[in-house]
Scaffold this motif. Structure first.
Motif, PDB file in Angstrom:
ATOM      1  N   MET A   1       0.858  -1.197   0.000  1.00 11.15           N
ATOM      2  CA  MET A   1       0.000   0.000   0.000  1.00 11.15           C
ATOM      3  C   MET A   1       0.891   1.243   0.000  1.00 11.15           C
ATOM      4  O   MET A   1       1.841   1.345   0.779  1.00 11.15           O
ATOM      5  CB  MET A   1      -0.915  -0.009   1.232  1.00 11.15           C
ATOM      6  CG  MET A   1      -1.913   1.136   1.261  1.00 11.15           C
ATOM      7  SD  MET A   1      -3.004   1.054   2.692  1.00 11.15           S
ATOM      8  CE  MET A   1      -3.911  -0.460   2.344  1.00 11.15           C
ATOM      9  N   SER A   2       0.583   2.194  -0.867  1.00 15.65           N
ATOM     10  CA  SER A   2       1.391   3.400  -0.987  1.00 15.65           C
ATOM     11  C   SER A   2       1.137   4.335   0.198  1.00 15.65           C
ATOM     12  O   SER A   2       0.142   4.205   0.922  1.00 15.65           O
ATOM     13  CB  SER A   2       1.079   4.123  -2.287  1.00 15.65           C
ATOM     14  OG  SER A   2      -0.231   4.660  -2.245  1.00 15.65           O
ATOM     15  N   GLU A   3       2.039   5.307   0.362  1.00 11.78           N
ATOM     16  CA  GLU A   3       1.868   6.284   1.443  1.00 11.78           C
ATOM     17  C   GLU A   3       0.581   7.074   1.253  1.00 11.78           C
ATOM     18  O   GLU A   3      -0.126   7.367   2.225  1.00 11.78           O
ATOM     19  CB  GLU A   3       3.064   7.229   1.485  1.00 11.78           C
ATOM     20  CG  GLU A   3       2.970   8.266   2.602  1.00 11.78           C
ATOM     21  CD  GLU A   3       4.174   9.168   2.669  1.00 11.78           C
ATOM     22  OE1 GLU A   3       4.060  10.228   3.325  1.00 11.78           O
ATOM     23  OE2 GLU A   3       5.210   8.830   2.071  1.00 11.78           O
ATOM     24  N   THR A   4       0.262   7.397   0.006  1.00 11.73           N
ATOM     25  CA  THR A   4      -0.971   8.139  -0.265  1.00 11.73           C
ATOM     26  C   THR A   4      -2.193   7.339   0.155  1.00 11.73           C
ATOM     27  O   THR A   4      -3.127   7.869   0.773  1.00 11.73           O
ATOM     28  CB  THR A   4      -1.065   8.489  -1.760  1.00 11.73           C
ATOM     29  OG1 THR A   4       0.046   9.311  -2.120  1.00 11.73           O
ATOM     30  CG2 THR A   4      -2.373   9.221  -2.066  1.00 11.73           C
ATOM     31  N   GLU A   5      -2.173   6.045  -0.165  1.00  9.95           N
ATOM     32  CA  GLU A   5      -3.295   5.188   0.212  1.00  9.95           C
ATOM     33  C   GLU A   5      -3.405   5.050   1.726  1.00  9.95           C
ATOM     34  O   GLU A   5      -4.516   5.029   2.281  1.00  9.95           O
ATOM     35  CB  GLU A   5      -3.133   3.811  -0.439  1.00  9.95           C
ATOM     36  CG  GLU A   5      -3.326   3.828  -1.953  1.00  9.95           C
ATOM     37  CD  GLU A   5      -2.977   2.491  -2.585  1.00  9.95           C
ATOM     38  OE1 GLU A   5      -3.650   2.114  -3.570  1.00  9.95           O
ATOM     39  OE2 GLU A   5      -2.036   1.829  -2.088  1.00  9.95           O
ATOM     40  N   LEU A   6      -2.254   4.965   2.409  1.00  7.32           N
ATOM     41  CA  LEU A   6      -2.260   4.885   3.874  1.00  7.32           C
ATOM     42  C   LEU A   6      -2.846   6.159   4.477  1.00  7.32           C
ATOM     43  O   LEU A   6      -3.639   6.098   5.432  1.00  7.32           O
ATOM     44  CB  LEU A   6      -0.843   4.653   4.392  1.00  7.32           C
ATOM     45  CG  LEU A   6      -0.291   3.236   4.255  1.00  7.32           C
ATOM     46  CD1 LEU A   6       1.180   3.194   4.636  1.00  7.32           C
ATOM     47  CD2 LEU A   6      -1.089   2.264   5.129  1.00  7.32           C
ATOM     48  N   ARG A   7      -2.448   7.294   3.915  1.00  2.98           N
ATOM     49  CA  ARG A   7      -2.975   8.562   4.425  1.00  2.98           C
ATOM     50  C   ARG A   7      -4.481   8.658   4.208  1.00  2.98           C
ATOM     51  O   ARG A   7      -5.226   9.125   5.079  1.00  2.98           O
ATOM     52  CB  ARG A   7      -2.271   9.733   3.743  1.00  2.98           C
ATOM     53  CG  ARG A   7      -0.825   9.941   4.196  1.00  2.98           C
ATOM     54  CD  ARG A   7      -0.192  11.129   3.473  1.00  2.98           C
ATOM     55  NE  ARG A   7       1.179  11.330   3.903  1.00  2.98           N
ATOM     56  CZ  ARG A   7       1.545  12.009   4.988  1.00  2.98           C
ATOM     57  NH1 ARG A   7       0.609  12.561   5.747  1.00  2.98           N
ATOM     58  NH2 ARG A   7       2.814  12.145   5.307  1.00  2.98           N
ATOM     59  N   GLU A   8      -4.928   8.225   3.051  1.00  2.00           N
ATOM     60  CA  GLU A   8      -6.361   8.250   2.756  1.00  2.00           C
ATOM     61  C   GLU A   8      -7.124   7.317   3.689  1.00  2.00           C
ATOM     62  O   GLU A   8      -8.226   7.636   4.144  1.00  2.00           O
ATOM     63  CB  GLU A   8      -6.598   7.877   1.301  1.00  2.00           C
ATOM     64  CG  GLU A   8      -6.158   8.949   0.307  1.00  2.00           C
ATOM     65  CD  GLU A   8      -6.361   8.519  -1.133  1.00  2.00           C
ATOM     66  OE1 GLU A   8      -6.737   7.344  -1.352  1.00  2.00           O
ATOM     67  OE2 GLU A   8      -6.179   9.355  -2.032  1.00  2.00           O
ATOM     68  N   GLN A   9      -6.524   6.169   3.979  1.00  2.00           N
ATOM     69  CA  GLN A   9      -7.168   5.208   4.879  1.00  2.00           C
ATOM     70  C   GLN A   9      -7.263   5.776   6.300  1.00  2.00           C
ATOM     71  O   GLN A   9      -8.304   5.648   6.962  1.00  2.00           O
ATOM     72  CB  GLN A   9      -6.378   3.896   4.887  1.00  2.00           C
ATOM     73  CG  GLN A   9      -7.079   2.770   5.632  1.00  2.00           C
ATOM     74  CD  GLN A   9      -6.287   1.483   5.554  1.00  2.00           C
ATOM     75  OE1 GLN A   9      -5.237   1.363   6.185  1.00  2.00           O
ATOM     76  NE2 GLN A   9      -6.783   0.531   4.775  1.00  2.00           N
ATOM     77  N   HIS A  12      -9.892   8.458   6.380  1.00  3.34           N
ATOM     78  CA  HIS A  12     -11.230   7.861   6.382  1.00  3.34           C
ATOM     79  C   HIS A  12     -11.585   7.332   7.764  1.00  3.34           C
ATOM     80  O   HIS A  12     -12.728   7.463   8.215  1.00  3.34           O
ATOM     81  CB  HIS A  12     -11.301   6.742   5.349  1.00  3.34           C
ATOM     82  CG  HIS A  12     -12.641   6.072   5.285  1.00  3.34           C
ATOM     83  ND1 HIS A  12     -13.740   6.668   4.722  1.00  3.34           N
ATOM     84  CD2 HIS A  12     -13.054   4.856   5.739  1.00  3.34           C
ATOM     85  CE1 HIS A  12     -14.778   5.857   4.824  1.00  3.34           C
ATOM     86  NE2 HIS A  12     -14.385   4.753   5.439  1.00  3.34           N
TER      87      HIS A  12
END
Length: 275
Positions: A1-9, A12
């Motif tokens: 999982m990318s850093e962007t996806e982690l931040r979005e998660q 959320h």
């Protein structure tokens, strides 16, 4: 999982519709803090935070009345006594307030929530029967399944709670102005009538019953009745805790030290007499 996806998660997970905070920006329910400061009351702010919109003047007036009526009931109230004891034991104001608010549970502080639940049951049953008949059935169910004490009616200290009638008068005025429906007031008064017929005397509505009428008429969920009561009573708790800081009493117990408690255990014994 990318850093962007982690931040979005993560974003959320911590999602909220209440506040929007960013560098240089503070907004609540879409209103910037600059718009709110100096323009709305604390009562309106409570409504905005809990309900998502600003209240009408009539809604604000009723909520404010309920908040004012519930702020304090002196050291007769366990929460107030605990605040005083906590300060005399060395706790700061926040510790005293936390200790006191933690006592606002079912037996002390929860009657408003329970009263709304009782009124809701009366209103549900009244869809198919006379409201007094519905009240009688709701009373019987509550006393059989929960407690012999009916929440919102009678008071151990006041023969007639002086806070109830002014609150109900405000509700009646709001009903006349079509600001609220009056359904919860009708349910509460039906309970009062049934209890009077059964007991042969009036068991009048108390502060919890009257504020529950207001919270019900305003559309608050039953658990919020307890939460809002905590907000109101916190004012009295803070005032008594602050007053106690100026007295310098240490280890203040629940009664003056010249009054002893009663020991009910074993009489004086000796180890030499033990088997």
């Amino acid at each position: 999982m990318s850093e962007t996806e982690l931040r979005e998660q993560a974003a959320h997970w911590w999602r909220t519709s209440i506040c929007d905070i960013a560098p240089g920006r503070i907004a609540y329910r879409g209103y910037t803090i600059e718009e709110l400061i100096g323009h709305i009351s604390f009562t309106a702010m409570i409504w905005l935070m809990l309900r998502g919109e600003l209240p009408t003047p009539a809604q604000e007036r009723l909520l404010q009345a309920a908040l004012v009526a519930s702020v304090d009931h002196g050291p007769h109230a366990p929460s107030i006594a605990i605040a005083q004891i906590a300060v005399s034991c060395g706790l700061p104001l926040n510790g005293a307030m936390a200790s006191a608010i933690n006592t606002l549970d079912d037996l002390h502080g929860g009657a408003g929530e329970q009263a709304i639940e009782l009124y809701d049951e009366v209103l549900r049953l009244s869809e198919t029967k006379d409201i007094d008949e519905a009240a009688a059935e709701a009373i019987d169910h509550f006393t059989a399944t929960r407690s012999k004490y009916l929440p919102g009616f009678g008071h151990r200290f006041h023969p007639v709670d002086p806070r109830a009638d002014p609150l109900l008068a405000l509700v009646d005025a709001a009903v006349s102005d079509a600001a609220v429906s009056g359904r919860y007031a009708s349910a509460a008064r039906a309970i009062e009538r049934v209890m009077r017929e059964r007991k042969g005397k009036l068991i009048p509505m108390n502060i919890d019953g009257a504020t529950a009428v207001i919270y019900g008429e305003l559309g608050f969920a039953a658990p919020l009745a307890r939460g809002i009561f905590c907000l109101s009573r916190a004012v009295g708790i803070l005032a008594h805790a602050w007053e106690q800081t100026g007295r310098k009493d240490r280890n203040k117990g629940p009664m003056p030290k010249q009054f002893a408690y009663k020991y009910q255990g074993q009489p004086k014994r000796s180890l030499r007499e033990a088997p």
